[in-house]
Design a protein around this motif. Structure first.
Motif, mmCIF file in Angstrom:
data_model
loop_
_atom_site.group_PDB
_atom_site.id
_atom_site.type_symbol
_atom_site.label_atom_id
_atom_site.label_comp_id
_atom_site.label_asym_id
_atom_site.label_seq_id
_atom_site.Cartn_x
_atom_site.Cartn_y
_atom_site.Cartn_z
ATOM 1 N N THR A 182 7.931 -3.882 -11.464
ATOM 2 C CA THR A 182 8.177 -2.447 -11.366
ATOM 3 C C THR A 182 7.291 -1.829 -10.298
ATOM 4 O OG1 THR A 182 8.657 -2.424 -13.746
ATOM 5 C CG2 THR A 182 8.339 -0.289 -12.667
ATOM 6 N N LEU A 183 7.920 -1.047 -9.420
ATOM 7 C CA LEU A 183 7.200 -0.389 -8.331
ATOM 8 C C LEU A 183 6.936 1.061 -8.728
ATOM 9 C CD1 LEU A 183 6.216 -1.164 -5.473
ATOM 10 C CD2 LEU A 183 8.368 -0.246 -4.589
ATOM 11 N N TYR A 184 5.658 1.431 -8.768
ATOM 12 C CA TYR A 184 5.262 2.799 -9.091
ATOM 13 C C TYR A 184 4.830 3.491 -7.799
ATOM 14 C CZ TYR A 184 5.413 1.273 -13.916
ATOM 15 O OH TYR A 184 5.846 0.783 -15.123
ATOM 16 N N GLY A 185 5.153 4.774 -7.686
ATOM 17 C CA GLY A 185 4.858 5.493 -6.449
ATOM 18 C C GLY A 185 4.107 6.786 -6.686
ATOM 19 N N PHE A 186 3.353 7.197 -5.654
ATOM 20 C CA PHE A 186 2.484 8.369 -5.759
ATOM 21 C C PHE A 186 2.492 9.135 -4.443
ATOM 22 C CE2 PHE A 186 1.152 4.706 -8.118
ATOM 23 C CZ PHE A 186 1.210 5.186 -9.419
ATOM 24 N N LYS A 187 2.340 10.445 -4.535
ATOM 25 C CA LYS A 187 2.449 11.270 -3.338
ATOM 26 C C LYS A 187 1.247 11.134 -2.418
ATOM 27 C CE LYS A 187 0.776 15.493 -5.618
ATOM 28 N NZ LYS A 187 -0.482 15.648 -4.899
ATOM 29 N N GLN A 228 0.837 -1.201 0.000
ATOM 30 C CA GLN A 228 0.000 0.000 0.000
ATOM 31 C C GLN A 228 0.872 1.251 0.000
ATOM 32 O OE1 GLN A 228 -2.718 1.027 -0.794
ATOM 33 N NE2 GLN A 228 -4.036 1.805 0.805
ATOM 34 N N TYR A 229 1.923 1.229 0.805
ATOM 35 C CA TYR A 229 2.842 2.373 0.839
ATOM 36 C C TYR A 229 4.182 1.930 1.391
ATOM 37 C CZ TYR A 229 1.627 2.618 5.821
ATOM 38 O OH TYR A 229 1.428 2.328 7.147
ATOM 39 N N ILE A 230 5.185 2.767 1.153
ATOM 40 C CA ILE A 230 6.514 2.565 1.732
ATOM 41 C C ILE A 230 6.869 3.834 2.491
ATOM 42 C CG2 ILE A 230 8.979 2.316 1.236
ATOM 43 C CD1 ILE A 230 8.235 0.646 -1.184
ATOM 44 N N GLU A 271 12.496 11.768 5.626
ATOM 45 C CA GLU A 271 11.609 10.610 5.602
ATOM 46 C C GLU A 271 10.315 10.983 4.893
ATOM 47 O OE1 GLU A 271 9.322 8.419 9.036
ATOM 48 O OE2 GLU A 271 11.343 7.580 8.886
ATOM 49 N N LEU A 272 9.796 10.073 4.080
ATOM 50 C CA LEU A 272 8.530 10.324 3.406
ATOM 51 C C LEU A 272 7.732 9.035 3.321
ATOM 52 C CD1 LEU A 272 8.897 10.632 -0.480
ATOM 53 C CD2 LEU A 272 10.511 9.419 0.944
ATOM 54 N N THR A 273 6.442 9.188 3.078
ATOM 55 C CA THR A 273 5.563 8.051 2.824
ATOM 56 C C THR A 273 5.121 8.144 1.374
ATOM 57 O OG1 THR A 273 4.784 7.998 5.102
ATOM 58 C CG2 THR A 273 3.401 6.914 3.456
ATOM 59 N N ILE A 274 5.351 7.084 0.610
ATOM 60 C CA ILE A 274 4.970 7.074 -0.800
ATOM 61 C C ILE A 274 4.029 5.905 -1.040
ATOM 62 C CG2 ILE A 274 7.021 5.798 -1.549
ATOM 63 C CD1 ILE A 274 6.569 8.284 -3.842
ATOM 64 N N PHE A 275 2.867 6.201 -1.616
ATOM 65 C CA PHE A 275 1.880 5.167 -1.917
ATOM 66 C C PHE A 275 2.319 4.430 -3.175
ATOM 67 C CE2 PHE A 275 -0.113 8.169 0.826
ATOM 68 C CZ PHE A 275 -0.882 7.374 1.670
ATOM 69 N N ILE A 309 13.704 1.143 -5.749
ATOM 70 C CA ILE A 309 13.553 2.012 -6.917
ATOM 71 C C ILE A 309 12.052 2.196 -7.128
ATOM 72 C CG2 ILE A 309 13.818 2.179 -9.412
ATOM 73 C CD1 ILE A 309 16.439 0.629 -9.129
ATOM 74 N N VAL A 310 11.597 3.444 -7.048
ATOM 75 C CA VAL A 310 10.169 3.739 -7.179
ATOM 76 C C VAL A 310 9.976 4.717 -8.335
ATOM 77 C CG1 VAL A 310 8.089 4.524 -6.000
ATOM 78 C CG2 VAL A 310 9.936 3.473 -4.665
ATOM 79 N N HIS A 311 9.260 4.283 -9.358
ATOM 80 C CA HIS A 311 8.970 5.139 -10.508
ATOM 81 C C HIS A 311 7.800 6.042 -10.148
ATOM 82 C CE1 HIS A 311 11.574 2.961 -13.422
ATOM 83 N NE2 HIS A 311 11.409 1.993 -12.529
ATOM 84 N N VAL A 312 8.001 7.349 -10.293
ATOM 85 C CA VAL A 312 6.971 8.324 -9.939
ATOM 86 C C VAL A 312 6.695 9.235 -11.131
ATOM 87 C CG1 VAL A 312 7.456 8.298 -7.454
ATOM 88 C CG2 VAL A 312 8.732 9.851 -8.922
ATOM 89 N N PRO A 313 5.506 9.868 -11.197
ATOM 90 C CA PRO A 313 5.164 10.697 -12.348
ATOM 91 C C PRO A 313 6.144 11.835 -12.611
ATOM 92 C CG PRO A 313 3.208 10.234 -11.056
ATOM 93 C CD PRO A 313 4.379 9.725 -10.267
ATOM 94 N N ASN A 314 6.586 12.507 -11.578
ATOM 95 C CA ASN A 314 7.536 13.609 -11.740
ATOM 96 C C ASN A 314 8.524 13.544 -10.578
ATOM 97 O OD1 ASN A 314 8.975 15.967 -11.933
ATOM 98 N ND2 ASN A 314 7.211 17.331 -11.907
ATOM 99 N N PRO A 315 9.647 12.835 -10.762
ATOM 100 C CA PRO A 315 10.579 12.639 -9.643
ATOM 101 C C PRO A 315 11.031 13.936 -8.988
ATOM 102 C CG PRO A 315 11.169 11.210 -11.471
ATOM 103 C CD PRO A 315 10.088 12.133 -11.969
#
Length: 196
Positions: free
Chosen positions: A58-63, A3-5, A43-47, A27-33
């Motif tokens: 592939t792990l995709y991440g979102f704010k 769910q999140y990291i 520290e951050l939480t990424i969904f 490695i987390v692929h995000v829309p706009n790194p």
């Protein structure tokens, strides 16, 4: 699956970010790194959303969750894969993308790599009236640094999203005419020029 990291942001690249937790760097692929660049070392939480293919995991991440949910909705549209969905999400907030869908803005949707007239129509047909806007204002990120660096890094990020060298050369001069205070702002400005 995940769910999140929650962990420390170790690195930002044009393609992905690296989040370390429990001694493992993901490695987390995000829309706009570069929207995360000011958080490096924090520290951050990424969904997250794990996409499993025959030849890759592939792990995709979102704010936030609205961004993740929009990604999941876009993937349900025929003709939209993760790369196209990420390019669409990189343009603005989820509310901005949802607004374009609700207003049947075909021209806006067709400006993304891999999205032609047929796919744009399919996105609007499948998702109009089915998405919820959060009403949250867009978040701005400001930072100091080298202006040319912002533009060059933004062009690399846009190339990673699938835009051609020709398209990027066309907008580079436009980018030099607007006020930019971060790579994130440069990417957003570039995307606005590309979708005009």
């Amino acid at each position: 699956m995940y769910q999140y990291i929650k962990g420390a942001l170790k690195e930002v690249t044009p393609l992905y970010i690296i989040v370390e937790t429990g001694g493992i760097g993901y490695i987390v692929h995000v829309p706009n790194p570069f929207r995360f660049e000011s958080m490096t070392g924090s520290e951050l939480t990424i969904f997250t959303e794990l996409i499993v293919r025959e030849d890759s995991h592939t792990l995709y991440g979102f704010k936030d969750m609205p961004e993740k949910e929009l990604f999941q909705s876009l993937l349900k549209v025929t003709g939209i894969g993760p790369k196209s969905a990420m390019a669409i999400l990189a343009t603005s907030t989820p509310d901005g993308v949802i607004s374009a869908i609700e207003n049947e803005n075909y021209a806006f949707m067709q400006k993304f790599p891999g999205v032609g007239k047929k796919t744009a129509s399919q996105i609007i047909l499948d998702l109009k009236g089915r998405l919820t806007q959060s009403g949250d204002p867009p978040q701005a990120v400001t930072e100091s640094g080298n202006y040319e660096h912002f533009i060059s890094e933004a062009l690399l990020a846009l190339e990673a999203l699938g835009y051609s060298k020709r398209e990027l050369t066309r907008i580079e001069k436009h980018l030099e005419t607007v006020e930019i205070n971060s790579v994130d702002e440069a990417v957003k400005a570039g995307l606005k020029f590309l979708v005009q």
